[in-house]
Design a protein around this motif. Structure first.
Motif, PDB file in Angstrom:
ATOM      1  N   SER A   1      23.806  -2.617-102.168  1.00  0.00           N
ATOM      2  CA  SER A   1      23.792  -2.345-103.690  1.00  0.00           C
ATOM      3  C   SER A   1      23.188  -3.435-104.422  1.00  0.00           C
ATOM      4  O   SER A   1      23.128  -3.390-105.786  1.00  0.00           O
ATOM      5  N   GLY A   2      23.140  -4.665-103.686  1.00  0.00           N
ATOM      6  CA  GLY A   2      22.544  -5.834-104.427  1.00  0.00           C
ATOM      7  C   GLY A   2      23.632  -6.657-105.097  1.00  0.00           C
ATOM      8  O   GLY A   2      23.395  -7.701-105.906  1.00  0.00           O
ATOM      9  N   MET A   3      25.105  -6.689-104.708  1.00  0.00           N
ATOM     10  CA  MET A   3      26.081  -7.516-105.355  1.00  0.00           C
ATOM     11  C   MET A   3      26.327  -8.582-104.356  1.00  0.00           C
ATOM     12  O   MET A   3      26.361  -8.399-103.202  1.00  0.00           O
ATOM     13  N   PHE A   4      26.094  -9.754-104.896  1.00  0.00           N
ATOM     14  CA  PHE A   4      26.322 -11.227-104.451  1.00  0.00           C
ATOM     15  C   PHE A   4      27.916 -11.206-104.028  1.00  0.00           C
ATOM     16  O   PHE A   4      28.794 -11.042-104.641  1.00  0.00           O
ATOM     17  N   VAL A   5      28.117 -11.393-102.737  1.00  0.00           N
ATOM     18  CA  VAL A   5      29.386 -11.342-102.228  1.00  0.00           C
ATOM     19  C   VAL A   5      29.866 -12.880-101.587  1.00  0.00           C
ATOM     20  O   VAL A   5      31.059 -12.905-100.922  1.00  0.00           O
ATOM     21  N   GLY A   6      28.894 -13.848-101.410  1.00  0.00           N
ATOM     22  CA  GLY A   6      29.302 -15.127-101.030  1.00  0.00           C
ATOM     23  C   GLY A   6      28.216 -15.579-100.103  1.00  0.00           C
ATOM     24  O   GLY A   6      27.087 -15.202-100.086  1.00  0.00           O
ATOM     25  N   ASN A   7      28.611 -16.847 -99.761  1.00  0.00           N
ATOM     26  CA  ASN A   7      27.769 -17.466 -98.533  1.00  0.00           C
ATOM     27  C   ASN A   7      27.985 -17.155 -96.921  1.00  0.00           C
ATOM     28  O   ASN A   7      27.337 -17.647 -96.303  1.00  0.00           O
ATOM     29  N   ASP A   8      29.001 -16.362 -96.838  1.00  0.00           N
ATOM     30  CA  ASP A   8      29.235 -15.838 -95.680  1.00  0.00           C
ATOM     31  C   ASP A   8      29.300 -14.523 -95.115  1.00  0.00           C
ATOM     32  O   ASP A   8      29.844 -13.785 -96.333  1.00  0.00           O
ATOM     33  N   VAL A   9      29.151 -13.835 -94.160  1.00  0.00           N
ATOM     34  CA  VAL A   9      29.266 -12.368 -94.075  1.00  0.00           C
ATOM     35  C   VAL A   9      30.713 -12.083 -93.980  1.00  0.00           C
ATOM     36  O   VAL A   9      31.545 -12.675 -93.233  1.00  0.00           O
TER      37      VAL A   9
ATOM     38  N   ILE B   1      17.361 -11.122 -93.774  1.00  0.00           N
ATOM     39  CA  ILE B   1      17.690 -10.282 -92.714  1.00  0.00           C
ATOM     40  C   ILE B   1      18.742  -9.083 -93.092  1.00  0.00           C
ATOM     41  O   ILE B   1      19.416  -9.335 -94.248  1.00  0.00           O
ATOM     42  N   LYS B   2      18.678  -7.933 -92.338  1.00  0.00           N
ATOM     43  CA  LYS B   2      19.711  -6.994 -92.603  1.00  0.00           C
ATOM     44  C   LYS B   2      20.755  -7.299 -91.559  1.00  0.00           C
ATOM     45  O   LYS B   2      20.317  -7.369 -90.505  1.00  0.00           O
ATOM     46  N   VAL B   3      21.980  -7.237 -91.593  1.00  0.00           N
ATOM     47  CA  VAL B   3      23.121  -7.479 -90.855  1.00  0.00           C
ATOM     48  C   VAL B   3      23.969  -6.330 -90.905  1.00  0.00           C
ATOM     49  O   VAL B   3      24.531  -5.844 -91.874  1.00  0.00           O
ATOM     50  N   MET B   4      24.204  -5.671 -89.790  1.00  0.00           N
ATOM     51  CA  MET B   4      25.258  -4.450 -89.763  1.00  0.00           C
ATOM     52  C   MET B   4      26.525  -5.038 -88.917  1.00  0.00           C
ATOM     53  O   MET B   4      26.380  -5.635 -87.765  1.00  0.00           O
TER      54      MET B   4
END
Length: 533
Positions: free
Chosen positions: A505-513, A529-532
């Protein structure tokens, strides 16, 4: 102070309690009286002298010799009275600093009673005593010669008897007057001639000696008597046996309200203070048990790894020989060039529209160069000033300090939009021609941070009210913002960007997955890239 009042109230309630028997009260009464006295003493000793805001800031965080040097710079200049009797001279000062309500003289050297005569004369049988003997610097009529911080009214005979001897503990051959001792005692390397004040004044003299050794450490001490007490250096200046004794007296005879009030009165006359009265433990930081501790105004410990944030000097203008790069300009009336001048004797800029025996109407500005506050998050300005010929009126009704963001129009003052600033401290009104210099206190400029300004001293006069205003030591200071650090961090991230992670949805969550399962968008320097997970 509030705690003391609460304790006192509870103590009174206890005394009135019906459960306390007369015999219990009789046994407790001495202890109760002692406690009441102690509480009252604490309330009195906790009273603060009238120290101008920011006056001691330049000494904060310093230790030992560096602290003494900083105090020397703060208190080293005084606008002293003339020496002797009459208006504008020492005995007029003593009328303010050493007079009881019954007009008697406070004499620290004898029990005789003297009264002030009219017209600021010397009482018969009294002298002006240099508690720090004038012969110790050669007797020249310099500032120290006239400095009321150490000048005292003194009965003439004991003044002569104590001569120019060092201060100390008299143990033999006392030829004093039963109050002040004059004789022999230990003076470091052996028995020497000394004088010793009464116990009730020992702390006062100790603090006067600390002041003199700090304020006048630039003088050259000369003569046998001086060099028994002093050394020719920046620190310690006082010989070790002397400062150890004075530290003891300073502790045993603490500062009282009379001494605080006298310090305030001398400040109103001379424009400088005795810091050892304002801060009774200051001497411990210079000569005593706290020389390894950085001094702070409120007595708190300064962490050497986290020093207090201090203001940086942005620009300073002493006005010692000229007021340039400030510019004198007129809004109306007399020419500003004829109003604003430089006074070489007092090393200041002075405004006065009285000329040719007549008062002139004037509205004359002394305008600063551009002051750049764009890199600061807080800022202030302070200066020293004195006023003249306004004994019946408040100088703030005629003079002001103004500031403008219209830096291009400021030199045509009627075209600029000026804000008037609040000056915390104005010189006191005086019957003499000029007051002593006082510091204005810190004037807040934080509202103008991020901008460029000009400041001006605005002098106004009329044909019936034409006073004088002296200004010097104008200092702009401020605390820099962290904008540069933020920019540096942003630039570093731009050139070597960190990984950035967003939700779908475009919300920034940090520098790590994140650890949580889901779909994330990861931006790197050269790809997205997209990560699942």
């Amino acid at each position: 102070m509030l705690l003391d009042a609460v304790l006192l109230y509870r103590l009174m309630r206890f005394c009135k309690s019906p459960s306390v028997t007369p015999n219990q009260m009789k046994r407790l009464l001495p202890n109760i009286c002692s406690l009441i006295f102690a509480l009252l003493w604490l309330c009195a000793s906790g009273a603060l002298a009238d120290v101008p805001p920011g006056y001691y800031n330049d000494a904060v965080g310093k230790k030992k010799a560096e602290l003494k040097a900083a105090m020397h710079e703060i208190i080293g200049y005084a606008k002293v009275l003339g020496y002797g009797s009459g208006e504008g001279h020492t005995w007029e000062g003593f009328n303010q600093t050493d007079r009881r309500s019954d007009n008697s003289v406070i004499d620290r050297y004898s029990k005789e009673v003297f009264y002030f005569p009219a017209n600021y004369g010397a009482p018969k049988g009294m002298n002006i005593e240099h508690s720090f003997p004038k012969s110790w610097w050669g007797g020249s009529s310099n500032q120290a010669y006239k400095d009321i911080h150490h000048l005292m009214p003194c009965e003439a005979n004991i003044n002569s008897r104590k001569s120019n001897y060092p201060i100390g503990i008299v143990t033999g051959a006392d030829s004093g007057n039963g109050y002040t001792k004059v004789g022999t005692g230990s003076g470091g390397k052996g028995q020497i001639k000394l004088w010793e004040p009464a116990d009730e004044w020992k702390g006062d003299f100790a603090r006067a000696y600390f002041y003199m050794a700090t304020c006048y450490s630039n003088l050259t001490w000369q003569g046998d008597e001086a060099l028994k007490q002093l050394e020719n250096n920046e620190w310690p200046t006082l010989q070790q046996w002397t400062y150890e004794l004075l530290l003891k007296w300073n502790s045993e005879d603490p500062v009282d309200d009379f001494e605080r009030t006298r310090n305030d009165k001398v400040y109103s006359i001379q424009g400088n203070r005795n810091p050892f009265i304002d801060f009774p433990d200051l001497a411990e930081y210079i000569w005593g048990s706290k020389t390894d501790v950085a001094w702070n105004i409120d007595g708190t410990i300064i962490d050497p790894d986290d020093p207090p944030a201090g203001n940086d000097v942005i620009s300073a203008y002493p006005f010692e020989t000229a007021y340039e790069p400030f510019v004198a300009v007129s809004a109306e009336g007399a020419s500003a060039a004829n109003v604003w001048k430089t006074n070489a004797s007092y090393k200041c800029a002075v405004a006065n529209a009285f000329a040719g025996g007549n008062a002139q109407a004037s509205d004359a500005y002394l305008v600063s160069p551009e002051i750049d506050l764009t890199g600061y998050k807080s800022a202030e300005v302070a200066f020293d000033h004195a006023t003249g010929f306004n004994k019946s009126a408040d100088a703030s009704t005629m003079f002001s300090v103004v500031v403008t963001e219209d830096v291009q129009d400021a030199l045509s003052p009627n075209h600029a939009d000026w804000d008037e600033l609040t000056i915390p401290i104005w010189p006191a009104q005086t019957d003499k021609s000029y007051t002593s210099f006082v510091n204005s206190g810190a004037i807040d400029l934080s509202a103008y941070c991020g901008k460029t300004i000009r400041l001006a001293f605005r002098y106004q006069s009329t044909t019936s009210n034409c006073w004088a205003w002296e200004v010097r030591n104008v200092v702009f200071s401020g605390e820099k913002s962290d904008a540069t650090k933020i920019f540096d961090k942003w630039y570093a991230d731009y050139t070597s960007p960190k990984q950035q992670v967003y939700t779908v949805s475009g919300m920034f969550v940090g520098n790590d997955v994140p650890e949580e399962h889901g779909i994330y968008i990861v931006r790197e320097k050269n790809r997205t890239i997209k990560v699942m997970k």
